[in-house]
Structure formats: structure tokens, C-alpha cells
Design an enzyme around this catalytic site. Structure first.
Site, PDB file in Angstrom:
ATOM      1  N   GLU A 259       0.797  -1.226   0.000  1.00  0.00           N
ATOM      2  CA  GLU A 259       0.000   0.000   0.000  1.00  0.00           C
ATOM      3  C   GLU A 259       0.831   1.278   0.000  1.00  0.00           C
ATOM      4  O   GLU A 259       0.790   2.054   0.971  1.00  0.00           O
ATOM      5  CB  GLU A 259      -0.970  -0.003   1.189  1.00  0.00           C
ATOM      6  CG  GLU A 259      -1.967  -1.143   1.143  1.00  0.00           C
ATOM      7  CD  GLU A 259      -3.178  -0.913   2.048  1.00  0.00           C
ATOM      8  OE1 GLU A 259      -3.215   0.099   2.752  1.00  0.00           O
ATOM      9  OE2 GLU A 259      -4.086  -1.767   2.023  1.00  0.00           O
ATOM     10  N   GLU A 472      -5.633  -8.361   0.255  1.00  0.00           N
ATOM     11  CA  GLU A 472      -6.272  -8.158   1.557  1.00  0.00           C
ATOM     12  C   GLU A 472      -7.754  -7.948   1.334  1.00  0.00           C
ATOM     13  O   GLU A 472      -8.161  -7.252   0.404  1.00  0.00           O
ATOM     14  CB  GLU A 472      -5.731  -6.924   2.298  1.00  0.00           C
ATOM     15  CG  GLU A 472      -4.366  -7.089   2.899  1.00  0.00           C
ATOM     16  CD  GLU A 472      -3.926  -5.866   3.712  1.00  0.00           C
ATOM     17  OE1 GLU A 472      -4.792  -5.177   4.279  1.00  0.00           O
ATOM     18  OE2 GLU A 472      -2.717  -5.610   3.741  1.00  0.00           O
TER      19      GLU A 472
HETATM   20  C1  NOJ Z   1      -4.341  -2.251   5.046  1.00  0.00           C
HETATM   21  C2  NOJ Z   1      -2.990  -2.559   5.601  1.00  0.00           C
HETATM   22  O1  NOJ Z   1      -2.120  -3.187   4.705  1.00  0.00           O
HETATM   23  C3  NOJ Z   1      -3.040  -3.282   6.922  1.00  0.00           C
HETATM   24  O2  NOJ Z   1      -1.845  -3.017   7.566  1.00  0.00           O
HETATM   25  C4  NOJ Z   1      -4.252  -2.811   7.698  1.00  0.00           C
HETATM   26  O3  NOJ Z   1      -4.252  -3.279   9.003  1.00  0.00           O
HETATM   27  C5  NOJ Z   1      -5.484  -3.294   6.974  1.00  0.00           C
HETATM   28  N1  NOJ Z   1      -5.470  -2.862   5.604  1.00  0.00           N
HETATM   29  C6  NOJ Z   1      -6.795  -2.871   7.618  1.00  0.00           C
HETATM   30  O4  NOJ Z   1      -6.871  -1.495   7.667  1.00  0.00           O
END
Ligand code: NOJ
Length: 571
Positions: A259, A472
Site C-alpha cells: 500500500e 487483503e
Molecule cells: C491495510 C494494511 O495493509 C493493513 O496493515 C491494515 O491493518 C489493513 N489494511 C486494515 O486497515
């Protein structure tokens, strides 16, 4: 002890704001600077302060999982048909299936789960400084201990294997390997991840590894401003070379970055906590970060291929599906701007060869053009379109209109000049896009019905040759942190519904011709959700933070059952 083994580094300390005019002599304003010879321990003491330690501080050997723990919960849904149920409680649509070779897994990230922050020579990271000092974190929580994965990984890998999980995606903390980010290497850090990877292989779980999940070695931020300075490209590649030499093809998939939209958005870092190292205007800093990230990703990718590393290497991009809030031309254009400043910022260079024009209209006055060589190096540096795709939202033009915003650098939406919301206009009922998650994750709604459209959009726009992986997806159960009874916590109907509908949406998209290769659910267990601390829970497992015991939530059974029902390999 360890810091003497690892040596010390020079740190340039600068007070940019001091003027030498007090003597009455007309001098130009000049910074007062000096240098310090600094050890890892000094970095901790000066920039972080005391940290918490866990009572469990040796590696926990797994004990057999009691068979009662693997009994699925009572059925949440009552389908109108029950034909072809493969397993109790899971109806199956016979016309859907996941393609052969499809994999699914669960994920985590070093700072969010490991704890043991000062153990075995780890240097502090930017996030140690953020949680301890520079950012407001819910309930002043930190990653000092979190779910103690540094010592619990064997048990956790055993627990996911018992649920049929095929892949575990975790990240490596750069400052465990290079406590200063560059310079001396810390063998103890390498040994730790040796064992995490070996344990995955021992349990038949594919290790998937992210090289950078936001925990920048603090020294790199202090000494030259981290991602705002070109020097980071070579330091990052020196770090990734060590990982690739050590584990190369042993890791099933590498992700160079997690990200970048999020971590580049951390720039400018909060004033007053870090040495001032840059005069790049605040509004430009994220884009310099993104530029150096792409160069670092491209170089790492080429390096890996030159080392005969053949496993997939990708970048995890992120964002939700974007719908125009109304059918006006302005809102339609706002959606296009949102794609450009989110996914397109990185997906365009990686899959199409350059930044999107709407973004370039802003960045071309300060960012250099990619050279032909750089362009070629970056294009193709992500084998999969790897996307963290949780949700969806409505987009619209700013109140002053897009042109009005673009003409005013002081507009809070500048330079993106689009706005977003989760609700329809009052004239259309004012409804939410989907059920809300926990109030501390305002950005997240269950909007799974938009996933097929989202996947089609990705496939049609960026035409990734090897397909898409969802790296994710997950949901916070509203108010879960307020629950006190274990059985209440483990019964998580919104998360269960989210996973069920999400996987069904994946199946629909696959049936419609989307090439979806695998997916990873966030997260293996409840962990530190950055500035939301432990007030929100994304875990498929509940963790009692006092005892460090883990328990499967109902949603974990939901997810595992879905894959068992639809995986072609298991038919
Ligand atoms: C994005 C991130 O990569 C992760 O670190 C985070 O905890 C989750 N999504 C949920 O927000």
C-alpha cells in the site's frame, strides 16, 4: 551488547530554524548543525523511550489443537436450497468453482503482530516513533507487545494449517535485518525469519512475504528523510538483496511494497519529532515518495530476475470500487480523478508505462520524467495486479467544482480535487453504500456486491497478463472491542456475512471471465490497527491480549468452509 556488535552510525542533527542575528551582526539565517555517533540503543533511548516487554519471551512450541476447537459454529444462514452441500452448514452453487491452482490465505504485518520490538537487535522504526510519540494512537497503544507473534509464530502457523489455510502472508521488519536501515546486518533477525519460513513449509503453508509494510528503519528517516530522498532507493535494494539471497525461491510469492498510497501519505511526517531533512513542499512529498518507491520496486524486481528467482513478485496496491454519487458530468470526472490518484498512481506505471495524465498534470512541474530505461524497469515489476480491495464508496466533485479546486492550491482537496462519501444524496434516500463496520474504521463498509464490477474494471483497464490477486480483504465487527464474553466475541455475524458474500462475488467474477488467481484475508488474528490501536478488530481469531491465547472466530469457519466447498482441488 548487541549495539556494539552492530556498531554505531553518525547522525546529522540540524536545527534549521535558528537565526544568528541576536548579536546584532547582520548574518543570514543559518542552521546550527552537529553530528552524533549513535548506537541502536541510543536510537531507542533518544527517540522512543521505554518500551513494554511481554511475559512470554521465548518461542512457544505448538501444542495439539483440541478437536473441540475445530467444531464449526451453528449455521448462520438458512438457505432455500441445500443441494450438494459438501460440508455441514455450507450450501453450494454447483455452477461456481475456483480455478485449479487457486490459493487462499491469511495475512499480517510485522509491526502489527510481532511485538518484541527491542529483541535480538531490532532497530526502531518510524512506527515505533509514531505510536510512542508522534501520532495520536487510540488509548496510547503501541506495537511493543501486540500479539507477540515474534514468539508465537509456530503455534499460529499450526493453527491456520489446522483450518486448511494454504498461504500465510507476513512481512519482514527491515530494521530487524538492518537495525539502521543500512550498514551492519543483524544475523539474529535473519535467523528469526529463517524459522518462520521453515515453519510454514513444515506445515504445508506457502510463505508469502512482503518486504516493506510501512516500518521504515527510523535511522533512515532521521538521517535523510526516508522516502523523500533518492538515497532510499539503493538502501532498499541493498536490503532486498539480502532477503532474496537468503530465501529467493523458497518464498512462494514476494511483495515488494504494501500500500504505497498509504505510507506515502505519511509524508510530511509530523513536525517536531524528526530531524528536518527536506525542503520539498508538503503537498509534493507523497509524490516523491511514490516515485522512489517505484524505482526501488523496479530495481528489486530486476535484481531478483538476474538472480534466477522465478517466483511471482508484486506490489500490493489498494483502494475501493468507485461509483459516481450522481450521474452529473462533474461526478463522473471526479471518479476518473479518484482512479488516477489512487490505483492509477502506481498501476499505470506498472502496467501501462507511465503516470496517469490527470496525476501528471500536477506532478510534471516537479517530478522528473521517467527515463526510457526507468520506464522499462518499472513496467512489468508487478507480476500480478495485487490489490487490497476491501470496500466501495461514492465519489463526487468538490463543492467549488473540480476547476474551482484545481485553481486554488489552498483548497483542502487540492491537488486531487475530488470528494467521497458512503451515502447517497438525500434525494435518493440517503442510504449507506452498505452496512457500516466498527465506528473506528469509518472507511469500511460491506459493499461486496460491487466486487465483480471492481475486478472487471481492473482487468479491463490494466490488463494484467498474469491476472489479479486480492491481497487483503476483511471486516471489523462493530463494537467488538467492547465485548467481554469470549463467546460473544467469537460470534461475528457481520464479518461472517462479509466473507461469505465476498467469496461468492469472487466466484461470480471468475465465472464471468475475470482471472483471479488467489486471495488473502486480513487478518490471521486481531492485531494493532495502526492509529486505531486495538480498538478495532480485523482478526479471524480473537486474541486475549492478557494471556495471549488465540480462539477461532465463527467467520474463520465460514471462510474455510467456502474454500473447501469451491476449491476444484478438493472436489
Ligand atoms: C491495510 C494494511 O495493509 C493493513 O496493515 C491494515 O491493518 C489493513 N489494511 C486494515 O486497515
Amino acid at each position: 551488547m548487541r549495539s556494539s556488535v552492530l556498531g554505531s552510525r553518525l547522525l546529522f542533527i540540524c536545527d534549521a530554524a535558528v537565526a544568528l542575528a541576536s548579536s546584532g551582526i547582520a548574518t543570514a539565517s543559518a542552521p546550527l548543525t552537529t553530528t552524533l555517533n549513535i548506537t541502536v540503543e541510543d536510537l531507542w533511548n533518544l527517540y522512543i523511550g521505554p518500551v513494554e516487554t511481554a511475559s512470554i519471551n521465548t518461542t512457544v512450541e505448538p501444542t495439539p489443537i483440541p478437536s473441540a476447537e475445530l467444531i464449526p459454529p451453528p449455521q448462520l444462514y438458512y438457505p432455500s436450497y441445500l443441494s450438494g452441500a459438501q460440508i455441514p452448514g455450507q450450501g453450494k452453487n454447483e455452477s461456481w468453482s475456483l480455478p485449479a491452482g487457486f490459493w487462499w490465505g491469511v495475512s499480517s504485518a510485522s509491526y502489527q503482530v510481532e511485538g518484541a520490538v527491542k529483541v535480538d537487535g531490532r532497530g526502531p522504526s518510524l512506527w515505533d516513533a509514531f505510536t510512542h510519540r508522534a501520532m495520536s494512537v487510540a488509548d496510547n497503544q503501541t506495537g511493543d507487545v501486540t500479539i507477540n507473534e515474534y514468539y508465537m509464530y509456530k503455534q499460529d502457523i499450526q493453527r491456520i494449517a489446522a483450518m486448511g489455510v494454504k498461504a500465510y502472508s507476513f512481512s519482514i521488519a527491515w530494521s530487524r535485518i538492518f537495525p539502521f536501515g543500512n550498514g551492519p546486518i543483524n544475523e539474529a533477525g535473519l535467523k528469526h525469519y529463517d524459522d518462520v519460513i521453515e515453519t510454514c513449509l513444515q506445515y504445508g503453508v506457502q510463505p508469502q512475504v512482503t518486504m516493506y509494510h510501512w516500518d521504515l528503519p527510523l535511522y533512515i528517516q532521521l538521517s535523510y528523510g526516508g522516502w523523500t530522498n533518492e538515497k532510499i532507493v539503493d538502501d532498499f535494494v541493498a536490503y532486498t538483496r539480502v532477503l532474496l539471497e537468503r530465501w529467493g525461491n523458497k518464498v512462494a510469492q514476494w511483495y515488494t511494497f504494501n500500500e504505497p498510497i498509504s505510507f506515502c501519505g505519511e509524508y510530511p511526517v509530523p513536525d517536531g519529532y524528526f530531524t528536518r531533512t527536506t525542503d520539498i513542499p508538503d503537498v509534493q512529498q507523497p509524490f516523491w515518495c511514490g516515485h522512489y518507491m517505484l524505482l526501488a520496486a523496479g530495481k528489486t524486481y530486476q535484481l531478483a530476475r538476474s538472480m534466477n528467482i522465478t517466483v511471482p513478485i508484486s506490489i500490493k496496491n489498494n483502494g475501493g470500487y468507485k461509483l459516481p454519487r450522481t450521474s452529473s458530468d462533474e461526478d463522473t470526472e471526479a471518479v476518473q480523478r479518484a482512479w488516477a490518484f489512487n490505483e492509477g498512481w502506481f498501476a499505470d506505471p506498472l502496467f501501462l508505462g507511465d503516470y496517469p495524465s490527470r496525476l501528471k498534470n500536477f506532478t510534471s512541474s516537479f517530478l522528473p520524467e521517467f527515463t526510457a530505461e526507468e520506464r522499462n524497469m518499472i513496467k512489468g515489476a508487478s507480476d500480478y495486479f495485487a490489490h487490497d480491495a476491501y470496500t466501495a464508496a461514492y465519489y463526487m466533485a468538490p463543492d467549488v467544482g473540480i476547476e474551482g479546486c484545481l485553481a486554488d492550491a489552498n483548497n483542502s482537496l487540492y491537488p486531487k480535487c475530488y470528494n467521497s462519501t458512503y451515502t447517497l444524496p438525500a434525494s435518493e434516500g440517503g442510504w449507506l453504500i452498505g452496512p457500516a463496520s466498527d465506528p473506528n474504521t469509518r472507511w469500511l463498509h460491506k459493499a461486496t456486491e460491487w466486487l465483480p464490477a471492481f475486478l472487471h474494471y481492473i482487468q479491463d483497464t490494466w490488463t494484467p497478463a498474469n491476472g489479479i490477486v486480492i491481497t487483503e480483504f476483511g471486516m471489523t465487527e462493530p463494537f467488538e472491542a467492547y465485548k467481554t464474553k469470549r463467546e460473544d466475541i467469537l460470534t461475528d455475524p457481520l464479518r461472517s456475512a462479509y466473507y461469505r458474500d465476498y467469496v461468492q462475488a469472487m466466484l461470480m467474477a471468475i465465472q464471468e471471465g475475470v482471472t483471479l488467481v488467489g486471495c488473502l484475508a486480513w487478518s490471521i488474528a486481531d492485531n494493532l490497527e495502526w492509529t486505531a490501536g486495538f480498538t478495532v478488530k480485523f482478526g479471524l481469531q480473537y486474541v486475549n491480549l492478557t494471556t495471549q491465547e488465540r480462539y477461532y472466530k465463527a467467520s474463520f469457519f465460514e471462510l474455510a468452509n467456502l474454500f473447501q466447498a469451491y476449491m476444484r482441488d478438493s472436489e
